[in-house]
Design a protein around this motif. Structure first.
Motif, mmCIF file in Angstrom:
data_model
loop_
_atom_site.group_PDB
_atom_site.id
_atom_site.type_symbol
_atom_site.label_atom_id
_atom_site.label_comp_id
_atom_site.label_asym_id
_atom_site.label_seq_id
_atom_site.Cartn_x
_atom_site.Cartn_y
_atom_site.Cartn_z
ATOM 1 N N VAL A 57 0.938 -1.089 -0.072
ATOM 2 C CA VAL A 57 -0.049 0.073 0.080
ATOM 3 C C VAL A 57 0.878 1.167 -0.048
ATOM 4 O O VAL A 57 2.061 1.246 0.527
ATOM 5 N N ALA A 58 0.438 2.263 -0.769
ATOM 6 C CA ALA A 58 1.428 3.407 -0.638
ATOM 7 C C ALA A 58 1.702 4.097 0.653
ATOM 8 O O ALA A 58 0.555 4.162 1.432
ATOM 9 N N LYS A 59 2.984 4.500 0.740
ATOM 10 C CA LYS A 59 3.114 4.946 2.004
ATOM 11 C C LYS A 59 3.081 4.063 2.991
ATOM 12 O O LYS A 59 2.841 4.717 4.271
ATOM 13 N N HIS A 60 2.943 2.820 3.029
ATOM 14 C CA HIS A 60 2.959 1.797 4.017
ATOM 15 C C HIS A 60 4.097 0.812 4.140
ATOM 16 O O HIS A 60 4.770 0.732 2.802
ATOM 17 N N PHE A 61 4.402 0.279 5.036
ATOM 18 C CA PHE A 61 5.409 -0.913 5.148
ATOM 19 C C PHE A 61 4.682 -2.159 5.601
ATOM 20 O O PHE A 61 3.875 -1.923 6.321
ATOM 21 N N SER A 62 5.270 -3.082 5.706
ATOM 22 C CA SER A 62 5.151 -4.500 6.049
ATOM 23 C C SER A 62 6.168 -5.245 6.294
ATOM 24 O O SER A 62 7.035 -5.382 5.570
ATOM 25 N N THR A 63 6.360 -6.160 7.314
ATOM 26 C CA THR A 63 7.094 -6.930 7.721
ATOM 27 C C THR A 63 6.320 -8.524 8.198
ATOM 28 O O THR A 63 5.353 -8.439 8.659
ATOM 29 N N LYS A 64 6.965 -9.505 7.646
ATOM 30 C CA LYS A 64 6.428 -10.867 7.823
ATOM 31 C C LYS A 64 7.557 -11.986 8.349
ATOM 32 O O LYS A 64 8.604 -11.864 7.712
ATOM 33 N N LEU A 65 7.360 -12.544 9.280
ATOM 34 C CA LEU A 65 8.236 -13.640 9.653
ATOM 35 C C LEU A 65 7.564 -14.984 9.648
ATOM 36 O O LEU A 65 6.249 -15.175 10.110
ATOM 37 N N SER A 82 2.632 -4.183 10.101
ATOM 38 C CA SER A 82 2.424 -3.500 8.937
ATOM 39 C C SER A 82 1.866 -2.060 9.572
ATOM 40 O O SER A 82 1.233 -2.029 10.511
ATOM 41 N N GLY A 83 2.088 -0.902 8.834
ATOM 42 C CA GLY A 83 1.329 0.583 9.161
ATOM 43 C C GLY A 83 1.894 1.492 8.384
ATOM 44 O O GLY A 83 2.465 1.102 7.256
ATOM 45 N N PRO A 84 1.773 2.748 8.515
ATOM 46 C CA PRO A 84 2.140 3.690 7.682
ATOM 47 C C PRO A 84 3.695 4.139 7.839
ATOM 48 O O PRO A 84 4.107 3.988 8.966
ATOM 49 N N LEU A 85 4.076 4.875 6.750
ATOM 50 C CA LEU A 85 5.534 5.287 6.911
ATOM 51 C C LEU A 85 5.474 6.851 7.426
ATOM 52 O O LEU A 85 6.599 7.102 8.196
ATOM 53 N N ASP A 86 4.576 7.288 7.370
ATOM 54 C CA ASP A 86 4.274 8.822 7.782
ATOM 55 C C ASP A 86 3.981 8.732 9.524
ATOM 56 O O ASP A 86 2.918 8.084 9.620
ATOM 57 N N SER A 87 4.862 9.246 10.406
ATOM 58 C CA SER A 87 4.506 8.995 11.526
ATOM 59 C C SER A 87 3.256 9.956 12.086
ATOM 60 O O SER A 87 2.772 9.766 13.228
ATOM 61 N N ASP A 88 3.055 10.864 11.449
ATOM 62 C CA ASP A 88 1.976 11.852 11.687
ATOM 63 C C ASP A 88 0.653 11.389 10.944
ATOM 64 O O ASP A 88 -0.725 12.060 11.183
ATOM 65 N N ALA A 89 0.565 10.212 10.347
ATOM 66 C CA ALA A 89 -0.714 9.614 10.096
ATOM 67 C C ALA A 89 -1.501 9.042 11.294
ATOM 68 O O ALA A 89 -1.158 8.739 12.266
ATOM 69 N N LYS A 90 -2.930 9.035 10.827
ATOM 70 C CA LYS A 90 -3.841 8.835 11.740
ATOM 71 C C LYS A 90 -4.024 7.260 11.843
ATOM 72 O O LYS A 90 -4.747 6.766 13.226
ATOM 73 N N ARG A 350 -3.240 8.062 -10.651
ATOM 74 C CA ARG A 350 -3.629 9.221 -11.553
ATOM 75 C C ARG A 350 -4.669 10.156 -11.271
ATOM 76 O O ARG A 350 -4.929 11.286 -11.916
ATOM 77 N N THR A 351 -5.299 9.773 -10.100
ATOM 78 C CA THR A 351 -6.297 10.923 -9.871
ATOM 79 C C THR A 351 -5.786 12.078 -9.399
ATOM 80 O O THR A 351 -6.257 13.099 -9.354
ATOM 81 N N VAL A 352 -4.519 11.843 -8.447
ATOM 82 C CA VAL A 352 -4.088 13.161 -7.968
ATOM 83 C C VAL A 352 -2.782 13.294 -8.792
ATOM 84 O O VAL A 352 -2.163 14.555 -8.257
ATOM 85 N N GLY A 353 -2.371 12.637 -9.503
ATOM 86 C CA GLY A 353 -0.943 12.700 -10.169
ATOM 87 C C GLY A 353 0.355 12.555 -9.146
ATOM 88 O O GLY A 353 1.214 13.337 -9.638
ATOM 89 N N LYS A 354 0.129 11.751 -8.513
ATOM 90 C CA LYS A 354 1.282 11.737 -7.562
ATOM 91 C C LYS A 354 2.067 10.228 -7.309
ATOM 92 O O LYS A 354 1.106 9.270 -7.823
ATOM 93 N N THR A 355 3.158 10.053 -7.228
ATOM 94 C CA THR A 355 4.064 8.505 -7.049
ATOM 95 C C THR A 355 4.354 8.585 -5.710
ATOM 96 O O THR A 355 5.047 9.397 -5.023
ATOM 97 N N SER A 356 3.921 7.737 -4.928
ATOM 98 C CA SER A 356 4.260 7.125 -3.763
ATOM 99 C C SER A 356 4.985 5.790 -3.611
ATOM 100 O O SER A 356 4.788 4.943 -4.422
ATOM 101 N N TYR A 357 5.558 5.563 -2.454
ATOM 102 C CA TYR A 357 6.434 4.179 -2.375
ATOM 103 C C TYR A 357 5.986 3.355 -1.092
ATOM 104 O O TYR A 357 5.392 3.964 -0.053
ATOM 105 N N GLY A 358 6.438 2.145 -1.120
ATOM 106 C CA GLY A 358 5.976 1.290 0.044
ATOM 107 C C GLY A 358 7.035 0.194 -0.072
ATOM 108 O O GLY A 358 7.634 -0.102 -0.945
#
Length: 425
Positions: A57-65, A82-90, A350-358
């Protein structure tokens, strides 16, 4: 002089590298007895892995063991964070853990597990028993601890099923509301040659018993045409048509291609002349057929397409696209014990024209690969890792065509990772 030539060593025969698939069998196959085969057949499981695996998911990370002890292979533990990469996210970081006990390490159909999570349900118990001799199975899902129980499903589900190589039928029910909602769901799937047909009753509309059966929105129908044995070393093709809830028409197609290419790797031995690659394609079209929405916008009819290429045992490249956006994924896997996988995703909205990473990290020793080399026909000749590839001819437009054990359906001498998922439909 003759003695000299008799003492000289003959050059080793050419060999072809056959790398293991990144994730085979898929984790969803371990719990398929808890789910209707209608939701897994018709190429649905393969498409789910193609469209979802390693796409974060955009701007998210996940780890699996995924770990199991060497002293007791009957148990294993899966933990995810798993969770958001942004510390300010709700959003909050979610952690899950699954402890599984499997009586037979080669048979994933009889097992019990405990699922704990920081979200609802907090504690979930699941168990399944299947008897291949009779084709009968039973399973149960019980939420032990849950913050809020708002529906009958929150108190538990039990199911009965019958399965053979050509037919699967079963039903699930909720003991807490057995009188009002019986059954919770039911299915019937049959396979005739290369053709698979199925019907599923999943009542989400109408509460009255008679009206539940008469409402066509509670019924779904599917038909599929498939080729292949189910082994990753054998090419496969699946095409499916589905009418879901009498309101949505879904057409999908999935193809798994096994190809060989020449390789010149200075790190490999001189006798290694080629490598096997795995290429997967998938397409899915969804369109509404009812009159509830007259506008023909993007939400009424949509499609998505995806492809993946495993270049060797370490590198996997995936991409998918749709009307609202596209994603690209690059995964690297190191086959240590346990194996280590790192993947990075780029998501273009494409709706906002931005590229994000995960990104994601996975450590796994539950699924261990035991094959590396084979002949051009993908036959595992010996149980060790060096399988000779005699008679290979690298010419443009030319390829050795011989009937192999894999094509004929003989998997007795093939490692279990390469065998089909099971003889149960």
């Amino acid at each position: 002089m003759g003695n000299f030539w008799s003492w000289s060593k003959e050059p080793p025969p050419p060999m072809v590298l056959v790398p293991p698939l990144f994730d085979f069998p898929p984790l969803a196959a371990r719990t398929r007895m808890l789910e209707s085969p209608y939701n897994l057949l018709f190429g649905k499981l393969a498409l789910r892995c193609l469209f979802d695996d390693y796409f974060e998911v955009a701007k998210h990370f996940s780890t699996k063991l995924l770990l199991k002890p060497t002293d007791d292979p009957h148990v294993d533990l899966t933990a995810t964070v798993s969770g958001p990469l942004d510390s300010d996210a709700k959003e909050t970081i979610i952690g899950n853990a699954l402890f599984r006990l499997q009586s037979d390490i080669d048979d994933p159909h009889t097992f019990a597990d405990l699922f704990v999570s920081s979200s609802d349900p907090i504690l979930l118990m699941r168990a399944c028993a299947y008897y291949p001799k009779y084709g009968l199975g039973a399973f149960g899902i019980v939420p032990v601890l849950q913050k809020k129980r708002s529906s009958s499903e929150d108190y538990g589900i039990i199911g009965l099923r019958y399965g053979s190589s050509n037919i699967s039928l079963g039903a699930t029910l909720m003991p807490y509301s057995l009188r009002d909602e019986f059954p919770k769901s039911a299915w019937l799937v049959s396979k005739i040659g290369r053709l698979t047909v199925g019907v599923q009753f999943d009542p989400k509309f109408e509460k009255k018993e008679d009206a539940r059966y008469r409402n066509l929105k509670n019924w779904s129908y599917a038909i599929g045409y498939g080729l292949g044995t189910g082994s990753p070393l054998s090419p496969s093709f699946n095409f499916g048509l589905e009418l879901a809830q009498n309101s949505q028409f879904i057409a999908s197609f999935y193809q798994h291609v096994v190809v060989q290419r020449r390789v010149k790797n200075p790190l490999e031995d001189n006798e290694v002349v080629g490598i096997t690659n795995y290429i997967d394609f998938g397409f899915e079209l969804q369109t509404r057929i009812d009159d509830e929405k007259t506008s023909n916008n993007i939400h009424d009819s949509t499609f998505r397409v995806a492809a993946s290429w495993q270049a060797n045992k370490n590198i996997l490249v995936k991409a998918k696209a749709g009307p609202l956006g596209s994603s690209f994924c690059l995964a690297f896997k190191s086959w240590w014990k346990p194996s280590f996988t790192f993947s990075m995703s780029a998501i273009r909205d494409r709706t906002v024209g931005k590229t994000s990473y995960g990104f994601s990290v996975c450590v796994d020793n539950v699924r261990e690969a035991s094959y590396q080399r084979a002949d051009p026909n993908f036959v595992m000749l010996t149980p060790n890792k060096e399988h000779l590839a005699e008679g290979i001819h690298w010419k443009t437009g030319s390829r050795t065509l011989l009937q192999s054990n894999v094509d004929s359906g003989n998997f007795d001498g093939v490692p279990k990772e390469l065998r089909p998922l099971g003889r149960i439909l």
